[in-house]
Design a protein around this motif. Sequence first.
Motif, PDB file in Angstrom:
ATOM      1  N   VAL A 846      28.952  16.504 -32.694  1.00 17.86           N
ATOM      2  CA  VAL A 846      28.321  15.647 -33.596  1.00 17.86           C
ATOM      3  C   VAL A 846      29.620  14.643 -34.010  1.00 17.86           C
ATOM      4  CG1 VAL A 846      27.472  15.189 -35.735  1.00 17.86           C
ATOM      5  CG2 VAL A 846      26.765  17.104 -34.680  1.00 17.86           C
ATOM      6  N   LEU A 847      29.400  13.328 -33.628  1.00 21.72           N
ATOM      7  CA  LEU A 847      30.532  12.248 -33.651  1.00 21.72           C
ATOM      8  C   LEU A 847      30.356  11.729 -35.061  1.00 21.72           C
ATOM      9  CD1 LEU A 847      32.812  10.772 -32.542  1.00 21.72           C
ATOM     10  CD2 LEU A 847      31.375   9.110 -31.446  1.00 21.72           C
ATOM     11  N   ASP A 848      29.437  11.312 -35.501  1.00 27.76           N
ATOM     12  CA  ASP A 848      29.055  10.711 -36.783  1.00 27.76           C
ATOM     13  C   ASP A 848      27.656  11.132 -37.135  1.00 27.76           C
ATOM     14  OD1 ASP A 848      29.405   9.257 -39.126  1.00 27.76           O
ATOM     15  OD2 ASP A 848      29.051   7.337 -37.933  1.00 27.76           O
ATOM     16  N   VAL A 849      27.392  11.011 -38.400  1.00 30.79           N
ATOM     17  CA  VAL A 849      25.967  11.270 -38.904  1.00 30.79           C
ATOM     18  C   VAL A 849      25.592  10.610 -40.191  1.00 30.79           C
ATOM     19  CG1 VAL A 849      26.743  13.589 -40.055  1.00 30.79           C
ATOM     20  CG2 VAL A 849      24.268  13.077 -39.548  1.00 30.79           C
ATOM     21  N   SER A 850      24.524  10.192 -40.492  1.00 30.62           N
ATOM     22  CA  SER A 850      24.290   9.301 -41.749  1.00 30.62           C
ATOM     23  C   SER A 850      23.191   9.916 -42.327  1.00 30.62           C
ATOM     24  CB  SER A 850      24.092   7.904 -41.586  1.00 30.62           C
ATOM     25  OG  SER A 850      23.529   7.296 -42.603  1.00 30.62           O
ATOM     26  N   GLU A 851      22.708  10.264 -43.692  1.00 27.26           N
ATOM     27  CA  GLU A 851      21.864  10.890 -44.100  1.00 27.26           C
ATOM     28  C   GLU A 851      20.633  10.207 -44.022  1.00 27.26           C
ATOM     29  OE1 GLU A 851      20.838  12.978 -48.704  1.00 27.26           O
ATOM     30  OE2 GLU A 851      22.681  11.752 -48.317  1.00 27.26           O
ATOM     31  N   LEU A 852      19.431  10.868 -43.476  1.00 21.99           N
ATOM     32  CA  LEU A 852      18.274  10.273 -43.018  1.00 21.99           C
ATOM     33  C   LEU A 852      18.264   9.016 -42.564  1.00 21.99           C
ATOM     34  CD1 LEU A 852      16.079  11.406 -46.392  1.00 21.99           C
ATOM     35  CD2 LEU A 852      16.265  12.775 -44.074  1.00 21.99           C
ATOM     36  N   GLU A 853      19.253   8.966 -41.551  1.00 27.17           N
ATOM     37  CA  GLU A 853      19.122   7.815 -40.805  1.00 27.17           C
ATOM     38  C   GLU A 853      19.361   8.047 -39.311  1.00 27.17           C
ATOM     39  OE1 GLU A 853      21.301   3.340 -41.408  1.00 27.17           O
ATOM     40  OE2 GLU A 853      21.657   4.818 -42.614  1.00 27.17           O
ATOM     41  N   TYR A 854      20.791   8.221 -38.988  1.00 29.27           N
ATOM     42  CA  TYR A 854      20.902   8.696 -37.315  1.00 29.27           C
ATOM     43  C   TYR A 854      21.962   9.502 -37.117  1.00 29.27           C
ATOM     44  CZ  TYR A 854      25.281   6.043 -38.300  1.00 29.27           C
ATOM     45  OH  TYR A 854      26.630   5.785 -38.894  1.00 29.27           O
ATOM     46  N   ILE A 855      22.068   9.907 -35.952  1.00 28.04           N
ATOM     47  CA  ILE A 855      23.149  11.117 -35.846  1.00 28.04           C
ATOM     48  C   ILE A 855      23.664  10.776 -34.135  1.00 28.04           C
ATOM     49  CG2 ILE A 855      21.349  12.538 -34.671  1.00 28.04           C
ATOM     50  CD1 ILE A 855      23.253  14.851 -35.670  1.00 28.04           C
ATOM     51  N   SER A 856      24.871  10.716 -34.229  1.00 29.14           N
ATOM     52  CA  SER A 856      25.457  10.488 -33.041  1.00 29.14           C
ATOM     53  C   SER A 856      26.450  11.831 -32.383  1.00 29.14           C
ATOM     54  CB  SER A 856      26.390   9.252 -33.159  1.00 29.14           C
ATOM     55  OG  SER A 856      25.900   7.920 -33.559  1.00 29.14           O
ATOM     56  N   VAL A 857      26.289  11.942 -31.020  1.00 24.72           N
ATOM     57  CA  VAL A 857      27.056  12.897 -30.361  1.00 24.72           C
ATOM     58  C   VAL A 857      27.830  12.426 -29.228  1.00 24.72           C
ATOM     59  CG1 VAL A 857      25.431  14.842 -31.170  1.00 24.72           C
ATOM     60  CG2 VAL A 857      25.091  13.550 -29.036  1.00 24.72           C
ATOM     61  N   LYS A 858      28.722  12.972 -29.112  1.00 26.26           N
ATOM     62  CA  LYS A 858      29.500  12.350 -27.781  1.00 26.26           C
ATOM     63  C   LYS A 858      29.893  13.790 -26.862  1.00 26.26           C
ATOM     64  CE  LYS A 858      34.092  13.867 -29.711  1.00 26.26           C
ATOM     65  NZ  LYS A 858      35.749  13.618 -29.882  1.00 26.26           N
ATOM     66  N   ASP A 859      30.218  13.553 -25.433  1.00 26.19           N
ATOM     67  CA  ASP A 859      30.483  14.416 -24.620  1.00 26.19           C
ATOM     68  C   ASP A 859      29.178  15.287 -24.380  1.00 26.19           C
ATOM     69  OD1 ASP A 859      32.926  13.157 -24.042  1.00 26.19           O
ATOM     70  OD2 ASP A 859      34.022  14.576 -25.375  1.00 26.19           O
ATOM     71  N   TYR A 860      28.193  14.865 -24.436  1.00 27.21           N
ATOM     72  CA  TYR A 860      27.108  15.723 -24.462  1.00 27.21           C
ATOM     73  C   TYR A 860      26.431  16.029 -22.922  1.00 27.21           C
ATOM     74  CZ  TYR A 860      23.932  11.589 -23.265  1.00 27.21           C
ATOM     75  OH  TYR A 860      23.392  10.681 -22.870  1.00 27.21           O
ATOM     76  N   VAL A 861      25.987  17.135 -22.940  1.00 26.52           N
ATOM     77  CA  VAL A 861      25.041  17.542 -21.813  1.00 26.52           C
ATOM     78  C   VAL A 861      23.625  17.630 -21.886  1.00 26.52           C
ATOM     79  CG1 VAL A 861      27.129  18.876 -20.675  1.00 26.52           C
ATOM     80  CG2 VAL A 861      25.586  20.015 -22.426  1.00 26.52           C
ATOM     81  N   TYR A 862      22.859  17.190 -20.943  1.00 30.30           N
ATOM     82  CA  TYR A 862      21.554  17.449 -20.886  1.00 30.30           C
ATOM     83  C   TYR A 862      20.861  18.345 -20.144  1.00 30.30           C
ATOM     84  CZ  TYR A 862      20.865  14.435 -16.656  1.00 30.30           C
ATOM     85  OH  TYR A 862      20.769  14.017 -15.563  1.00 30.30           O
ATOM     86  N   LEU A 863      19.928  19.060 -20.261  1.00 32.01           N
ATOM     87  CA  LEU A 863      19.383  20.180 -19.643  1.00 32.01           C
ATOM     88  C   LEU A 863      18.241  19.914 -18.441  1.00 32.01           C
ATOM     89  CD1 LEU A 863      19.089  23.340 -19.190  1.00 32.01           C
ATOM     90  CD2 LEU A 863      17.364  23.378 -20.765  1.00 32.01           C
ATOM     91  N   ASP A 864      18.700  19.830 -17.160  1.00 30.68           N
ATOM     92  CA  ASP A 864      17.843  19.883 -16.117  1.00 30.68           C
ATOM     93  C   ASP A 864      17.337  21.148 -15.570  1.00 30.68           C
ATOM     94  OD1 ASP A 864      16.819  19.416 -13.303  1.00 30.68           O
ATOM     95  OD2 ASP A 864      17.691  17.210 -13.484  1.00 30.68           O
TER      96      ASP A 864
END
Length: 1010
Positions: A846-864
């Motif tokens: 979690v890079l940044d998060v705003s209350e009841l608005e948005y959340i940002s993540v970095k260096d993420y992986v997605y599941l295939d």
Amino acid sequence: MIKGKIKMTTLYRLISWVILILFFWTFIPINIHAAVEYVGSRSYDKMVKNTQIVNLPQNALSKETFLFLSSLGFFNTVARQKINPSDTLSKEEALTVILNSAGRQQDAFVRAEKLELKRPSGQKLVKPYNYLYLGYIQLAYDMKILSKKEYQDAISQVQPSEKEHEKMIQQLMKKNDDTIAKAVYEGRPYSYDDLIFVRSAPATRQEVCLWAVKAFKIPISYENLAKTYPDYDKIDSKFLSSINTLLKNGSLVGRSDGYLHPDDYITYEELAFILRSLKPNILDANGLKEVKLEVKDIQKFSSGKTVLVCEDESGNSINITVTPGKQDFGLITNGNFLSSSYLQKGDWAAFFVNGKNEVMLASLLQRSDQENIKGVITRIDAKKMTFSIKLQDGKVYNLVLNPKATIYDTNSGKSLNFSELNVGNLVQVKLQKDRADSITLLSLDSPEITRVQGIISRITNDRIVLNQNGQLTEYHLSPETVYIDKGDFSRVLTKNDFYEGMKVLAGTACGYVQYLSTTFDEKSEDVVSGILHEVDSNLGYLEIYNQEGTKKSYRFSKKLGLKVKKDGQNASLDSLSPGDVVFLYFSGDFVRTVTASSNLQQKVAKIENIVRNLVTGLPQKIIINIDGRIYGPYEINSGIEVIKNGVPAALNDIVPGQYVKLTGSFYGSSAYIRRIEISGNEYVKNIYIAKGTVNGDALYLSDIQILRNNAFEPLYTWLSFKIPSDLKFILDGNSHAPLSKLQNLPVVVVTKERFSKEVLDTVVAISRGSFTKVKGEVSMASSNSVVVSGNRYSIGNKTYTISDGLLTPANLKVGDDIIGIVSQNSLVVAKKLQGISKPIFVRGQVLDVSELEYISVKDYVYLDSQRGWQYVPSKLTLLYDTQTVLCDVYGFGSPKDILNLKNKSVYIIHDGKYANMIIDTSFGGYIVSGVVGKDMKILDVQYNDMMTQTWNKVDKSFTLDATQAVLLDANGELRTEEPQFGDRVLLLVPQSSFDLSKSSISPTIVLVNY
């Protein structure tokens, strides 16, 4: 004259001396010769240093072998600071150890220096893959141990920089994957000869067998002993003769589970076991001879020199001179490496002597009055601490246990108490007179155990008689006899599971059965099988439909009785039900044993024809098509459950041409059908752009792009599909073109989902050019054309639109957002863009998060689910609100707590825009797939290797422990109930708890039917 007298006198004197000498010789025994003289080696200090790189195993036999190999320097050229018994060897390391053992170390050095001189000036070899390994590669090729292809592969893996070398190794491993995929694409098996020989990749057990046999030039055995192992079919044909050769001479045994594991990586301890059995070959190759001597006397001199006065088995005297600090030799004893000063008068030892009469090494065989024996315990008295040992030749030793004796079990790797021993144990005992100083329980894979196949003629509490091709042999059974299924020591049975007439494999030693196993075909001499139709216990018969679909009856004797086993459990005759798949075992004319399985299966089939009752008109029999093969007619009756679109239906709802899911028992041409489910699930599954080829009844796709998440992305694999009878095929606009013309042409493939299985619906191919992807809003639409993003495309009756998951004729209107495929300005297929239906599963910090608005993540992986975790270096920003579920393994939280997640790593399930769920739990880096069986057992287990991004099959099952896991369904929503029998699951397992040697598996996340 005087001169003549002098000459005569001299001659007489000479003759007198000769006569006198001959007279005295007559009193000297003629069998006395001068003692043979040996001296200690100058390399003792070097040998001591060599043994420091080894961490010794617990097993006493392996300890001795490790010391023998290391002291002679055979591990020296392996670039490791410490060698652990459980470490695996790379291919080049294994070759190095084997060739050193075969006495070819100097030959490898010479070749390495020549290769070094050939290298262009200024280039440096990669440090971990130094030029010395190249010398061994060159030597292995010269000795015909490696093929030309393997040699070329290995030599090409040397590059000027370490970075380029690592890149090239990755490319080679990728080529291996491509080779396997190509073999699957072409419908043929692949072998080791197809693959790239990667030097730094781990060596396998079967590879090492081949290298050892070729390096030591061991005569090949053509007796196929490997066939008695359950995983015989996993042996590559090029290694089979070498494996049989080493099985024959006892150098190779299965692992503790009774399997050979030919393609598993080999450990140092396993390699040491193979080389231990090849000790005579090693000595011969290194110019050493083994001399067994008894130390008769030890003479010490003031100069520090010591002379060991010894005698060999023939009574010949041999003196060994050692000078500590200058010329000495090492002594292997009780898992230690000591100097020669440890020897004492009366010791019996093996001395290894080189061509210069230097003693290089010695191994203490026994202390004075000490003896080594191997046999089976036939009597034991724990109170008096006494026991008896019977040897293979029938000799019996009655022994008393030394209070300080060590007892070690090689099967468990643990020390035991004397009270834990039992009659029937196969042991090795060190003894002095009648006192046992140490006891080692030998492994159930020990070469001392003889494997015997036969039919049980008689079995009692403590005896078994086996019929081996007409010859009857009796063996003892003991409390220590292990009863197993199909040679697998993890599949434990009881003695009650074995009965007269059963074909078995027995591991015997000294007249005792160490283990008794069912055979791999599990059939006695007479057996029939089929689907049970009826049982009559009063008249004493069973009626079955056999594999040919013919009904037959068989008698059983109520007096003799009938043993019944159903679904692996002992059962009664009443437990048998119509539809069970049964095997009937005979004794004479009567059935004596029945093994039964409920064996409910599901088959997806197309109804080709229906046979109706002439009076009622109801369906009586059906003929079905499964994967292009016709089966039946199968009988059906009014008691069958019929389901259509999820609701109950009648037999009359079944018509030819329907796709149905049949539930029941299927056995050859016989079936007992319990349920018919009519397909109502024909939604579009996937759209592919690829190169297509038809081979027989299959379509193969390569160079694939798949429409996923509103975009086409490459699919790094090959795919194949069975061609259904209702396939729609269009070639250059012609819907009547034969499928055989589809050979490596560009294709658009639309698949549909039928009973949760992907099947072909439409294949559109072109013989010239290629397909183009379009994406955008429809700005103009007419009956024969549309304008998308300023370009006009024609449409017709061969243009398909996908809307709400259904495939329909062209139906586009202004304002539609579409993604489509075009061929020569004609729209082939178009899909309306919509919210991503399948949840996207990601993990990131979690890079940044705003209350009841948005959340940002970095260096993420997605599941295939096919390729595992896929890394994305960019940032991902998602919206969330009060509907977002926030949870961890301990329960549910509140979105208000989300601010505390900053800088933590979390899972997020989203639809491309909104975060539907945020999970705070440890990272399940390992992905394990499988199917849920009975009692929460996970079957058909595979795990995804994060490094190689490949799926690896595991030949065992695990119990699922989901007490600390978040359970999710295919829609990415929380589940309250555990997975059910038959569910396919993806388990995300943290690295800290990923241990395939355990019986259970504890994931962080459980995805059900994802």
